[in-house]
Design a protein around this motif. Structure first.
Motif, PDB file in Angstrom:
ATOM      1  N   LEU A   1       0.798  -1.227   0.000  1.00  0.00           N
ATOM      2  CA  LEU A   1       0.000   0.000   0.000  1.00  0.00           C
ATOM      3  C   LEU A   1       0.837   1.287   0.000  1.00  0.00           C
ATOM      4  CD1 LEU A   1      -2.856   1.177   0.038  1.00  0.00           C
ATOM      5  CD2 LEU A   1      -2.690   1.235   2.532  1.00  0.00           C
ATOM      6  N   PRO A   2       1.973   1.362   0.736  1.00  0.00           N
ATOM      7  CA  PRO A   2       2.704   2.633   0.757  1.00  0.00           C
ATOM      8  C   PRO A   2       3.097   3.152  -0.630  1.00  0.00           C
ATOM      9  CG  PRO A   2       3.573   1.131   2.414  1.00  0.00           C
ATOM     10  CD  PRO A   2       2.579   0.353   1.604  1.00  0.00           C
ATOM     11  N   ASN A   3       3.207   2.251  -1.611  1.00  0.00           N
ATOM     12  CA  ASN A   3       3.638   2.692  -2.945  1.00  0.00           C
ATOM     13  C   ASN A   3       2.538   2.583  -3.993  1.00  0.00           C
ATOM     14  OD1 ASN A   3       5.681   3.729  -4.676  1.00  0.00           O
ATOM     15  ND2 ASN A   3       6.117   1.672  -5.456  1.00  0.00           N
ATOM     16  N   LEU A   4       1.297   2.278  -3.566  1.00  0.00           N
ATOM     17  CA  LEU A   4       0.218   2.104  -4.547  1.00  0.00           C
ATOM     18  C   LEU A   4      -0.652   3.343  -4.616  1.00  0.00           C
ATOM     19  CD1 LEU A   4      -0.939  -1.572  -3.819  1.00  0.00           C
ATOM     20  CD2 LEU A   4       0.519  -0.758  -5.697  1.00  0.00           C
ATOM     21  N   GLN A   5      -1.090   3.662  -5.815  1.00  0.00           N
ATOM     22  CA  GLN A   5      -2.015   4.774  -5.977  1.00  0.00           C
ATOM     23  C   GLN A   5      -2.896   4.493  -7.188  1.00  0.00           C
ATOM     24  OE1 GLN A   5       0.121   8.388  -6.843  1.00  0.00           O
ATOM     25  NE2 GLN A   5       1.068   7.582  -8.696  1.00  0.00           N
ATOM     26  N   VAL A   6      -4.069   5.146  -7.192  1.00  0.00           N
ATOM     27  CA  VAL A   6      -4.920   5.058  -8.376  1.00  0.00           C
ATOM     28  C   VAL A   6      -4.903   6.425  -9.031  1.00  0.00           C
ATOM     29  CG1 VAL A   6      -7.162   4.353  -9.274  1.00  0.00           C
ATOM     30  CG2 VAL A   6      -6.386   3.474  -7.080  1.00  0.00           C
ATOM     31  N   ILE A   7      -4.654   6.431 -10.328  1.00  0.00           N
ATOM     32  CA  ILE A   7      -4.638   7.703 -11.060  1.00  0.00           C
ATOM     33  C   ILE A   7      -5.451   7.539 -12.338  1.00  0.00           C
ATOM     34  CG2 ILE A   7      -2.444   8.545 -10.109  1.00  0.00           C
ATOM     35  CD1 ILE A   7      -0.972   7.495 -12.473  1.00  0.00           C
ATOM     36  N   ASN A   8      -5.906   8.657 -12.874  1.00  0.00           N
ATOM     37  CA  ASN A   8      -6.693   8.578 -14.106  1.00  0.00           C
ATOM     38  C   ASN A   8      -5.821   8.082 -15.250  1.00  0.00           C
ATOM     39  OD1 ASN A   8      -9.330   9.119 -13.366  1.00  0.00           O
ATOM     40  ND2 ASN A   8      -8.917  11.327 -13.229  1.00  0.00           N
ATOM     41  N   ARG A   9      -6.479   7.411 -16.184  1.00  0.00           N
ATOM     42  CA  ARG A   9      -5.748   6.725 -17.246  1.00  0.00           C
ATOM     43  C   ARG A   9      -4.839   7.664 -18.036  1.00  0.00           C
ATOM     44  NH1 ARG A   9      -5.094   2.641 -20.823  1.00  0.00           N
ATOM     45  NH2 ARG A   9      -5.056   3.566 -22.875  1.00  0.00           N
ATOM     46  N   GLU A  10      -5.372   8.834 -18.400  1.00  0.00           N
ATOM     47  CA  GLU A  10      -4.552   9.743 -19.228  1.00  0.00           C
ATOM     48  C   GLU A  10      -3.306  10.196 -18.454  1.00  0.00           C
ATOM     49  OE1 GLU A  10      -7.759  12.718 -19.597  1.00  0.00           O
ATOM     50  OE2 GLU A  10      -6.521  14.000 -18.308  1.00  0.00           O
TER      51      GLU A  10
END
Ligand SMILES: [Zn+2]
Length: 244
Positions: free
Chosen positions: A208-217
């Motif tokens: 988790l410390p290095n995971l993120q969700v970002i928009n595709r573009e």
């Protein structure tokens, strides 16, 4: 419909009665609570424990890293990739480093191949029963789920989106349906720059410390930037061949 519901309630009541009958004096309370509230009651205590960790992958991630910290890295171990697949070496830098999965450092039966700590009854990580390690086990139930999360974090996109309040980590805009799970520090960079960081601190780059969700573009642009950075680094250091 109501008939089906009656049947299901009956089946669940029977399954729970079976579980209660087999219940040892000590059993993790949180697992029992979840088993009792499941829409389908688990058939065995082991299934109840596996289901508990599957429902709490981030807890499993945290626990697996904490257990690994108790073990520490074996002496003389270094993070390496490729080579003989039979040796248990990871095939690429994308696979989390796991010294105890390697033949040379395995602790054998009764010890978890992910974290190196003893595995007890039902794949649990603490000996609530005072019977010692389970010699037939080489995975904690929690470590199975953590391992899956580390290797395929996209499977947990829904949970991660929720955790971020459905906002893109890079732009703070609303996350779209097409948003993607990303490693803040890309794994190739972990391999390049943090290869000698102590294990299991390294595992934090998969958790988790290095995971993120970002928009595709945003993700596409980030990946393009990273690729540019990588080829620039190759030109600057032509002798360093990129890992597989
Ligand atoms: Zn483990």
């Amino acid at each position: 419909m109501s008939n089906w519901r009656d049947e299901k309630a009956k089946a669940n009541a029977q399954a729970l009665a079976r579980l209660s009958k087999r219940l040892p004096d000590a059993f993790p309370q949180a697992v029992l609570v979840r088993a009792r509230n499941c829409s389908w009651a688990p058939a065995t205590l082991r299934v109840a424990i596996d289901g508990y960790w599957r429902a709490h992958p981030l807890r499993a991630d945290r626990l697996a890293r904490a257990l690994a910290a108790r073990s520490g890295a074996p002496e003389r171990w270094r993070w390496q990739v490729g080579g003989d697949p039979d040796s248990g070496l990871p095939s690429s830098f994308r696979v989390p480093p796991a010294p105890y999965r390697q033949k040379a450092f395995s602790k054998g039966d009764g010890f978890c191949c992910v974290c190196g700590q003893p595995v007890y009854r039902f794949g649990w990580h603490a000996d609530l029963w005072d019977v010692g390690p389970n010699k037939n086990a080489t995975w904690h139930s929690a470590c199975v789920v953590a391992w899956q999360l580390w290797n395929a974090p996209s499977a947990h996109a829904k949970l991660l989106r929720k955790l971020q309040g459905r906002r893109c980590r890079e732009t703070n805009r609303r996350l779209l349906k097409t948003s993607e799970v990303d490693h803040q520090v890309p794994l190739f960079q972990v391999w390049r720059q943090h290869r000698d960081a102590p294990w299991p601190e390294l595992l934090g780059y998969w958790g988790l410390p290095n995971l993120q969700v970002i928009n595709r573009e945003v993700h596409v642009a980030k990946c393009a930037d990273e690729a540019k950075g990588r080829s620039a680094a190759r030109v600057a250091a032509p002798s360093e061949s990129p890992p597989a």
